[in-house]
Scaffold this active site. Structure first.
Site, PDB file in Angstrom:
ATOM      1  N   CYS A  45      35.830  42.305  50.251  1.00 12.36           N
ATOM      2  CA  CYS A  45      37.094  42.208  49.518  1.00 12.36           C
ATOM      3  C   CYS A  45      38.107  43.284  49.910  1.00 12.36           C
ATOM      4  CB  CYS A  45      36.834  42.290  48.018  1.00 12.36           C
ATOM      5  SG  CYS A  45      35.819  40.937  47.392  1.00 12.36           S
ATOM      6  N   HIS A  62      42.651  36.186  43.875  1.00 12.42           N
ATOM      7  CA  HIS A  62      42.097  37.152  44.833  1.00 12.42           C
ATOM      8  C   HIS A  62      41.682  36.430  46.114  1.00 12.42           C
ATOM      9  CE1 HIS A  62      39.636  40.135  46.687  1.00 12.42           C
ATOM     10  NE2 HIS A  62      38.513  39.924  46.013  1.00 12.42           N
ATOM     11  N   CYS A  80      37.012  47.443  45.132  1.00 18.29           N
ATOM     12  CA  CYS A  80      35.577  47.401  45.353  1.00 18.29           C
ATOM     13  C   CYS A  80      35.304  46.286  46.358  1.00 18.29           C
ATOM     14  CB  CYS A  80      34.828  47.152  44.051  1.00 18.29           C
ATOM     15  SG  CYS A  80      35.288  45.626  43.192  1.00 18.29           S
TER      16      CYS A  80
END
Length: 400
Positions: free
Chosen positions: A90, A356, A386
Protein backbone atom coordinates in the site's frame (compact mmCIF):
# COMPACT_ATOMS: atom_id res chain seq x y z
CA UNK A 1 20.45 18.98 -3.78
CA UNK A 2 16.78 19.78 -3.21
CA UNK A 3 14.03 17.65 -4.77
CA UNK A 4 11.28 20.15 -5.52
CA UNK A 5 7.62 19.45 -6.23
CA UNK A 6 6.42 21.41 -9.26
CA UNK A 7 2.98 19.89 -9.70
CA UNK A 8 0.82 16.87 -8.94
CA UNK A 9 -2.25 15.35 -10.57
CA UNK A 10 -4.54 12.46 -9.78
CA UNK A 11 -7.53 10.80 -11.34
CA UNK A 12 -10.82 10.68 -9.50
CA UNK A 13 -11.27 7.34 -7.77
CA UNK A 14 -13.81 5.00 -9.34
CA UNK A 15 -15.57 2.14 -7.60
CA UNK A 16 -13.35 -0.91 -7.95
CA UNK A 17 -15.88 -3.32 -9.39
CA UNK A 18 -17.24 -4.18 -12.85
CA UNK A 19 -19.94 -1.50 -12.69
CA UNK A 20 -17.47 1.19 -11.59
CA UNK A 21 -16.94 4.11 -13.94
CA UNK A 22 -13.25 3.32 -14.55
CA UNK A 23 -13.54 -0.43 -15.09
CA UNK A 24 -13.17 -0.16 -18.86
CA UNK A 25 -10.01 1.98 -18.55
CA UNK A 26 -6.86 -0.14 -18.36
CA UNK A 27 -4.23 0.46 -15.71
CA UNK A 28 -1.73 1.71 -18.29
CA UNK A 29 -4.28 4.18 -19.63
CA UNK A 30 -5.13 5.44 -16.14
CA UNK A 31 -1.45 6.13 -15.50
CA UNK A 32 -0.94 7.55 -19.00
CA UNK A 33 -3.77 10.05 -18.54
CA UNK A 34 -2.09 11.34 -15.37
CA UNK A 35 1.22 11.71 -17.22
CA UNK A 36 -0.52 13.53 -20.07
CA UNK A 37 -2.21 15.89 -17.64
CA UNK A 38 1.09 16.71 -15.94
CA UNK A 39 2.71 17.49 -19.29
CA UNK A 40 -0.20 19.57 -20.56
CA UNK A 41 -0.62 21.59 -17.37
CA UNK A 42 3.05 22.56 -17.35
CA UNK A 43 3.46 22.81 -21.15
CA UNK A 44 6.26 20.38 -20.59
CA UNK A 45 8.80 19.16 -23.11
CA UNK A 46 8.80 15.52 -21.98
CA UNK A 47 12.38 15.03 -23.18
CA UNK A 48 13.37 16.91 -20.02
CA UNK A 49 12.00 14.07 -17.83
CA UNK A 50 14.65 11.51 -16.94
CA UNK A 51 12.52 8.83 -15.30
CA UNK A 52 8.95 7.93 -14.34
CA UNK A 53 8.65 5.79 -11.21
CA UNK A 54 5.22 4.25 -10.62
CA UNK A 55 4.04 2.23 -7.66
CA UNK A 56 1.72 -0.73 -8.14
CA UNK A 57 0.67 -3.16 -5.43
CA UNK A 58 -0.61 -5.93 -7.72
CA UNK A 59 2.06 -6.01 -10.48
CA UNK A 60 0.57 -8.92 -12.43
CA UNK A 61 -1.29 -9.20 -15.72
CA UNK A 62 -1.89 -5.82 -17.32
CA UNK A 63 -0.29 -4.14 -14.29
CA UNK A 64 2.92 -6.16 -14.54
CA UNK A 65 5.86 -5.97 -16.89
CA UNK A 66 7.00 -2.53 -15.68
CA UNK A 67 3.83 -0.47 -15.93
CA UNK A 68 5.94 2.66 -15.48
CA UNK A 69 7.47 2.26 -18.91
CA UNK A 70 4.15 1.18 -20.42
CA UNK A 71 2.53 4.38 -19.15
CA UNK A 72 5.37 6.53 -20.50
CA UNK A 73 4.88 5.15 -24.00
CA UNK A 74 1.07 5.19 -23.80
CA UNK A 75 1.18 8.85 -22.76
CA UNK A 76 3.23 9.81 -25.82
CA UNK A 77 6.24 10.92 -23.81
CA UNK A 78 9.62 11.16 -25.48
CA UNK A 79 11.13 7.73 -26.09
CA UNK A 80 14.15 8.73 -24.01
CA UNK A 81 12.11 8.86 -20.79
CA UNK A 82 12.84 5.80 -18.68
CA UNK A 83 10.24 4.05 -16.57
CA UNK A 84 10.20 1.71 -13.62
CA UNK A 85 7.81 0.02 -11.23
CA UNK A 86 7.98 0.01 -7.42
CA UNK A 87 6.19 -2.42 -5.11
CA UNK A 88 5.85 -1.78 -1.38
CA UNK A 89 2.25 -2.91 -1.07
CA UNK A 90 0.00 0.00 0.00
CA UNK A 91 2.98 2.35 0.35
CA UNK A 92 4.08 1.78 -3.25
CA UNK A 93 3.22 5.23 -4.63
CA UNK A 94 4.81 7.13 -1.75
CA UNK A 95 7.88 4.94 -2.10
CA UNK A 96 7.88 5.73 -5.82
CA UNK A 97 7.78 9.47 -5.12
CA UNK A 98 10.62 9.04 -2.64
CA UNK A 99 12.67 7.04 -5.14
CA UNK A 100 12.06 9.66 -7.83
CA UNK A 101 13.08 12.39 -5.38
CA UNK A 102 16.23 10.49 -4.43
CA UNK A 103 17.40 10.58 -8.05
CA UNK A 104 17.23 14.36 -7.94
CA UNK A 105 18.80 14.65 -4.50
CA UNK A 106 21.80 12.59 -5.62
CA UNK A 107 22.18 14.39 -8.94
CA UNK A 108 21.32 11.30 -10.96
CA UNK A 109 18.36 13.08 -12.59
CA UNK A 110 17.19 16.62 -13.19
CA UNK A 111 13.48 15.86 -13.42
CA UNK A 112 11.38 12.84 -12.56
CA UNK A 113 7.78 11.83 -11.97
CA UNK A 114 6.80 9.64 -9.04
CA UNK A 115 3.36 8.19 -8.53
CA UNK A 116 1.31 5.07 -8.83
CA UNK A 117 -1.66 3.27 -10.31
CA UNK A 118 -4.07 0.52 -9.34
CA UNK A 119 -7.13 -0.80 -11.13
CA UNK A 120 -8.75 -2.89 -8.44
CA UNK A 121 -11.74 -3.64 -10.64
CA UNK A 122 -9.50 -5.27 -13.26
CA UNK A 123 -6.72 -6.81 -11.16
CA UNK A 124 -8.31 -8.48 -8.16
CA UNK A 125 -6.77 -7.81 -4.75
CA UNK A 126 -4.71 -10.85 -3.80
CA UNK A 127 -3.66 -11.69 -7.36
CA UNK A 128 -0.10 -11.01 -6.26
CA UNK A 129 -0.26 -13.14 -3.12
CA UNK A 130 3.44 -13.90 -2.81
CA UNK A 131 5.41 -15.87 -0.25
CA UNK A 132 4.22 -13.84 2.74
CA UNK A 133 0.76 -15.41 2.51
CA UNK A 134 0.94 -18.23 -0.03
CA UNK A 135 4.10 -20.07 1.09
CA UNK A 136 3.18 -22.17 4.16
CA UNK A 137 6.74 -22.12 5.48
CA UNK A 138 6.91 -18.32 5.38
CA UNK A 139 3.34 -17.78 6.59
CA UNK A 140 3.79 -20.19 9.53
CA UNK A 141 7.02 -18.61 10.72
CA UNK A 142 5.49 -15.11 10.63
CA UNK A 143 2.07 -16.00 12.09
CA UNK A 144 0.42 -14.69 8.93
CA UNK A 145 -3.13 -13.37 9.21
CA UNK A 146 -5.03 -11.22 6.68
CA UNK A 147 -5.02 -7.45 7.16
CA UNK A 148 -8.60 -7.35 8.37
CA UNK A 149 -7.65 -9.61 11.26
CA UNK A 150 -4.74 -7.28 11.99
CA UNK A 151 -7.06 -4.28 12.07
CA UNK A 152 -9.42 -6.06 14.45
CA UNK A 153 -6.41 -7.04 16.56
CA UNK A 154 -5.45 -3.36 16.87
CA UNK A 155 -8.98 -2.57 18.00
CA UNK A 156 -8.85 -5.42 20.52
CA UNK A 157 -5.43 -4.56 21.91
CA UNK A 158 -6.05 -0.81 22.06
CA UNK A 159 -9.63 -1.04 23.28
CA UNK A 160 -11.34 0.65 20.35
CA UNK A 161 -15.03 -0.18 20.30
CA UNK A 162 -17.33 -0.64 17.32
CA UNK A 163 -18.71 2.83 18.05
CA UNK A 164 -15.20 4.31 18.04
CA UNK A 165 -14.31 2.97 14.61
CA UNK A 166 -17.72 3.76 13.15
CA UNK A 167 -17.57 7.32 14.47
CA UNK A 168 -14.21 7.82 12.81
CA UNK A 169 -15.66 6.54 9.52
CA UNK A 170 -18.57 8.98 9.71
CA UNK A 171 -16.12 11.83 10.26
CA UNK A 172 -14.04 10.76 7.25
CA UNK A 173 -17.14 10.85 5.06
CA UNK A 174 -18.12 14.24 6.43
CA UNK A 175 -14.69 15.77 5.83
CA UNK A 176 -14.43 14.36 2.30
CA UNK A 177 -17.86 15.71 1.41
CA UNK A 178 -16.91 19.17 2.64
CA UNK A 179 -13.66 18.96 0.69
CA UNK A 180 -15.51 18.29 -2.55
CA UNK A 181 -18.26 20.82 -1.83
CA UNK A 182 -15.69 23.56 -1.25
CA UNK A 183 -13.64 22.60 -4.33
CA UNK A 184 -10.52 21.68 -2.38
CA UNK A 185 -9.68 18.77 -4.71
CA UNK A 186 -10.73 20.36 -8.00
CA UNK A 187 -7.37 21.85 -8.92
CA UNK A 188 -5.57 18.52 -8.81
CA UNK A 189 -8.10 16.07 -10.25
CA UNK A 190 -7.82 15.32 -13.97
CA UNK A 191 -11.03 13.83 -15.42
CA UNK A 192 -10.63 10.38 -16.93
CA UNK A 193 -11.68 10.04 -20.57
CA UNK A 194 -12.53 7.07 -22.75
CA UNK A 195 -11.07 6.31 -26.18
CA UNK A 196 -13.50 8.77 -27.77
CA UNK A 197 -12.38 11.56 -25.50
CA UNK A 198 -15.60 11.59 -23.50
CA UNK A 199 -15.32 12.15 -19.74
CA UNK A 200 -16.23 8.99 -17.86
CA UNK A 201 -15.46 10.25 -14.35
CA UNK A 202 -14.49 13.61 -12.87
CA UNK A 203 -15.23 13.04 -9.19
CA UNK A 204 -14.50 10.40 -6.53
CA UNK A 205 -17.47 8.06 -6.77
CA UNK A 206 -16.98 5.86 -3.70
CA UNK A 207 -18.13 8.50 -1.21
CA UNK A 208 -21.26 8.10 0.90
CA UNK A 209 -21.70 11.54 2.49
CA UNK A 210 -25.03 10.60 4.07
CA UNK A 211 -23.40 7.88 6.19
CA UNK A 212 -24.57 7.83 9.81
CA UNK A 213 -23.64 5.90 12.94
CA UNK A 214 -27.02 4.18 12.88
CA UNK A 215 -26.49 3.04 9.29
CA UNK A 216 -23.01 1.69 10.02
CA UNK A 217 -24.23 -0.10 13.13
CA UNK A 218 -26.40 -2.31 10.90
CA UNK A 219 -23.40 -3.66 8.96
CA UNK A 220 -21.96 -7.01 9.96
CA UNK A 221 -18.22 -7.28 10.72
CA UNK A 222 -16.35 -8.38 7.61
CA UNK A 223 -13.65 -10.62 9.06
CA UNK A 224 -15.53 -12.99 11.35
CA UNK A 225 -15.37 -15.84 8.83
CA UNK A 226 -11.62 -15.41 8.29
CA UNK A 227 -11.15 -15.46 12.03
CA UNK A 228 -13.25 -18.60 12.42
CA UNK A 229 -11.27 -20.26 9.63
CA UNK A 230 -8.24 -20.24 11.92
CA UNK A 231 -6.72 -16.79 11.64
CA UNK A 232 -8.05 -15.63 15.01
CA UNK A 233 -6.24 -18.59 16.56
CA UNK A 234 -3.04 -17.67 14.72
CA UNK A 235 -3.24 -14.09 15.94
CA UNK A 236 -3.91 -15.22 19.51
CA UNK A 237 -0.85 -17.49 19.35
CA UNK A 238 1.17 -14.37 18.59
CA UNK A 239 -0.65 -12.34 21.26
CA UNK A 240 -1.61 -14.84 23.98
CA UNK A 241 -2.71 -12.05 26.33
CA UNK A 242 -5.87 -11.83 24.19
CA UNK A 243 -8.65 -14.33 24.78
CA UNK A 244 -10.86 -13.30 21.87
CA UNK A 245 -10.42 -11.07 18.83
CA UNK A 246 -13.20 -8.48 18.73
CA UNK A 247 -14.27 -8.03 15.13
CA UNK A 248 -15.35 -4.41 14.59
CA UNK A 249 -14.30 -3.58 11.02
CA UNK A 250 -16.56 -3.77 7.98
CA UNK A 251 -16.89 -2.15 4.57
CA UNK A 252 -18.09 1.12 6.05
CA UNK A 253 -15.10 1.76 8.31
CA UNK A 254 -12.39 0.27 6.10
CA UNK A 255 -10.72 1.67 3.00
CA UNK A 256 -12.78 1.54 -0.17
CA UNK A 257 -11.81 -0.68 -3.11
CA UNK A 258 -11.32 1.69 -6.04
CA UNK A 259 -9.44 2.37 -9.28
CA UNK A 260 -7.13 5.36 -9.63
CA UNK A 261 -3.74 6.83 -10.49
CA UNK A 262 -1.60 9.79 -9.45
CA UNK A 263 1.66 11.49 -10.35
CA UNK A 264 4.00 14.07 -8.81
CA UNK A 265 6.32 16.18 -10.99
CA UNK A 266 9.70 16.60 -9.32
CA UNK A 267 12.82 18.46 -10.38
CA UNK A 268 15.88 20.38 -9.26
CA UNK A 269 16.08 24.18 -9.35
CA UNK A 270 17.78 24.16 -12.75
CA UNK A 271 14.77 22.29 -14.18
CA UNK A 272 12.44 25.00 -12.88
CA UNK A 273 14.60 27.76 -14.32
CA UNK A 274 14.75 26.03 -17.69
CA UNK A 275 11.00 25.45 -17.92
CA UNK A 276 9.80 28.59 -16.16
CA UNK A 277 7.95 26.49 -13.59
CA UNK A 278 7.70 27.62 -9.98
CA UNK A 279 8.27 24.95 -7.31
CA UNK A 280 5.40 24.48 -4.87
CA UNK A 281 7.15 22.41 -2.20
CA UNK A 282 10.30 20.55 -1.23
CA UNK A 283 10.70 16.93 -0.28
CA UNK A 284 12.46 17.39 3.05
CA UNK A 285 13.02 13.77 4.02
CA UNK A 286 11.64 10.25 3.82
CA UNK A 287 12.20 6.81 5.27
CA UNK A 288 10.64 3.36 5.67
CA UNK A 289 10.48 0.81 8.46
CA UNK A 290 9.42 -2.74 9.22
CA UNK A 291 6.85 -3.64 11.89
CA UNK A 292 5.31 -6.74 13.46
CA UNK A 293 3.96 -8.73 10.47
CA UNK A 294 0.94 -10.48 12.03
CA UNK A 295 -0.89 -7.24 12.75
CA UNK A 296 1.18 -5.61 9.95
CA UNK A 297 -0.61 -2.23 10.32
CA UNK A 298 1.19 -0.54 13.22
CA UNK A 299 4.19 0.93 11.36
CA UNK A 300 2.95 4.53 10.79
CA UNK A 301 3.69 5.68 14.36
CA UNK A 302 7.10 4.02 14.40
CA UNK A 303 8.11 5.35 11.00
CA UNK A 304 6.94 8.83 11.99
CA UNK A 305 9.22 8.75 15.05
CA UNK A 306 12.09 7.44 12.94
CA UNK A 307 11.71 10.14 10.30
CA UNK A 308 11.37 13.01 12.76
CA UNK A 309 14.46 11.84 14.62
CA UNK A 310 16.46 11.71 11.39
CA UNK A 311 15.38 15.27 10.61
CA UNK A 312 15.91 16.65 14.09
CA UNK A 313 12.25 17.58 14.18
CA UNK A 314 9.38 17.02 16.60
CA UNK A 315 5.66 16.46 16.17
CA UNK A 316 5.16 20.16 16.95
CA UNK A 317 6.99 21.00 13.71
CA UNK A 318 4.35 19.27 11.57
CA UNK A 319 1.28 21.31 10.61
CA UNK A 320 -0.74 18.55 8.94
CA UNK A 321 -0.67 14.75 8.97
CA UNK A 322 -1.97 12.48 6.21
CA UNK A 323 -2.19 8.79 7.09
CA UNK A 324 -3.86 6.28 4.84
CA UNK A 325 -7.17 5.12 6.27
CA UNK A 326 -6.58 1.44 5.65
CA UNK A 327 -8.94 0.74 8.55
CA UNK A 328 -10.39 3.12 11.13
CA UNK A 329 -8.43 1.54 14.00
CA UNK A 330 -5.15 2.20 12.19
CA UNK A 331 -5.74 5.96 12.30
CA UNK A 332 -7.16 5.92 15.82
CA UNK A 333 -4.06 4.11 17.05
CA UNK A 334 -1.77 6.51 15.20
CA UNK A 335 -3.41 9.52 16.82
CA UNK A 336 -3.36 7.91 20.26
CA UNK A 337 0.27 6.78 20.18
CA UNK A 338 1.48 10.17 18.94
CA UNK A 339 -1.09 12.15 20.98
CA UNK A 340 -2.16 14.11 17.90
CA UNK A 341 -4.89 16.69 17.55
CA UNK A 342 -7.55 15.06 15.32
CA UNK A 343 -8.01 18.47 13.72
CA UNK A 344 -4.56 18.10 12.11
CA UNK A 345 -5.03 14.56 10.78
CA UNK A 346 -6.70 13.73 7.45
CA UNK A 347 -8.51 17.05 7.48
CA UNK A 348 -10.20 16.32 4.14
CA UNK A 349 -11.19 12.76 4.91
CA UNK A 350 -9.41 9.75 3.51
CA UNK A 351 -9.61 6.29 2.02
CA UNK A 352 -12.63 5.23 4.08
CA UNK A 353 -14.65 7.87 2.25
CA UNK A 354 -12.86 8.19 -1.09
CA UNK A 355 -11.16 4.83 -1.53
CA UNK A 356 -7.69 3.32 -1.55
CA UNK A 357 -6.30 2.38 -4.99
CA UNK A 358 -3.48 0.39 -3.42
CA UNK A 359 -0.51 1.34 -5.59
CA UNK A 360 -1.56 4.98 -6.08
CA UNK A 361 -2.71 6.17 -2.67
CA UNK A 362 0.65 7.41 -1.38
CA UNK A 363 0.97 9.94 -4.19
CA UNK A 364 -2.69 10.93 -3.85
CA UNK A 365 -2.48 11.79 -0.17
CA UNK A 366 0.84 13.60 -0.63
CA UNK A 367 -0.87 15.83 -3.19
CA UNK A 368 -3.88 16.37 -0.93
CA UNK A 369 -1.53 17.41 1.88
CA UNK A 370 0.29 19.89 -0.38
CA UNK A 371 -2.95 21.45 -1.61
CA UNK A 372 -4.15 21.84 1.96
CA UNK A 373 -0.88 23.43 3.09
CA UNK A 374 -1.34 25.99 0.33
CA UNK A 375 -5.01 26.54 1.12
CA UNK A 376 -4.30 27.17 4.79
CA UNK A 377 -0.99 28.97 4.35
CA UNK A 378 0.83 26.34 6.45
CA UNK A 379 4.36 25.05 6.09
CA UNK A 380 4.95 21.35 6.72
CA UNK A 381 3.10 18.05 6.28
CA UNK A 382 3.94 14.44 7.07
CA UNK A 383 2.48 11.70 4.89
CA UNK A 384 2.52 8.06 5.95
CA UNK A 385 1.00 4.66 5.13
CA UNK A 386 1.05 1.21 6.64
CA UNK A 387 1.70 -1.60 4.17
CA UNK A 388 1.34 -5.36 3.89
CA UNK A 389 3.67 -7.77 5.69
CA UNK A 390 4.50 -5.21 8.37
CA UNK A 391 5.85 -2.12 6.56
CA UNK A 392 5.50 1.62 6.78
CA UNK A 393 6.74 4.60 4.77
CA UNK A 394 6.71 8.31 5.62
CA UNK A 395 7.63 11.54 3.84
CA UNK A 396 7.86 15.15 5.02
CA UNK A 397 7.17 17.98 2.58
CA UNK A 398 7.71 21.72 3.06
CA UNK A 399 5.63 24.28 1.20
CA UNK A 400 7.63 26.93 -0.65
Amino acid sequence: MDALIYDHVRTPRGRGRPDGSLHEISSAQLAAQVLKALAERSRLDTELIDDVVLGCAQPVGEQGGNIGRAAVLAAGYAQSVAGQQVHRFCASALEAVNAAAAQIMTGASDATIGGGVESMSRTVMGADSGAWSADPWVAYRNYFAPQGIGADMIATLDGFSRTDVDAYAVESQKRAAIGWQEGRFQRSVAPVRDLLGEVVLDRDEHMRPDTTLDALAKLKPSFVAQGAAGFDAVAIQKYPQIETVRHVHHGGNSSGIVDGAAGVLLGNRAFGERTGLKPRARIKAFTSIGSEPTIMLTAPAAVTHKLLKRCGMSLRDIDLFEINEAFAAVVLRYMRVLDLDPGKVNVNGGAIAMGHPLGATGAIILGIALDELERRGLGTALITLCAGNGLGTATIIERL
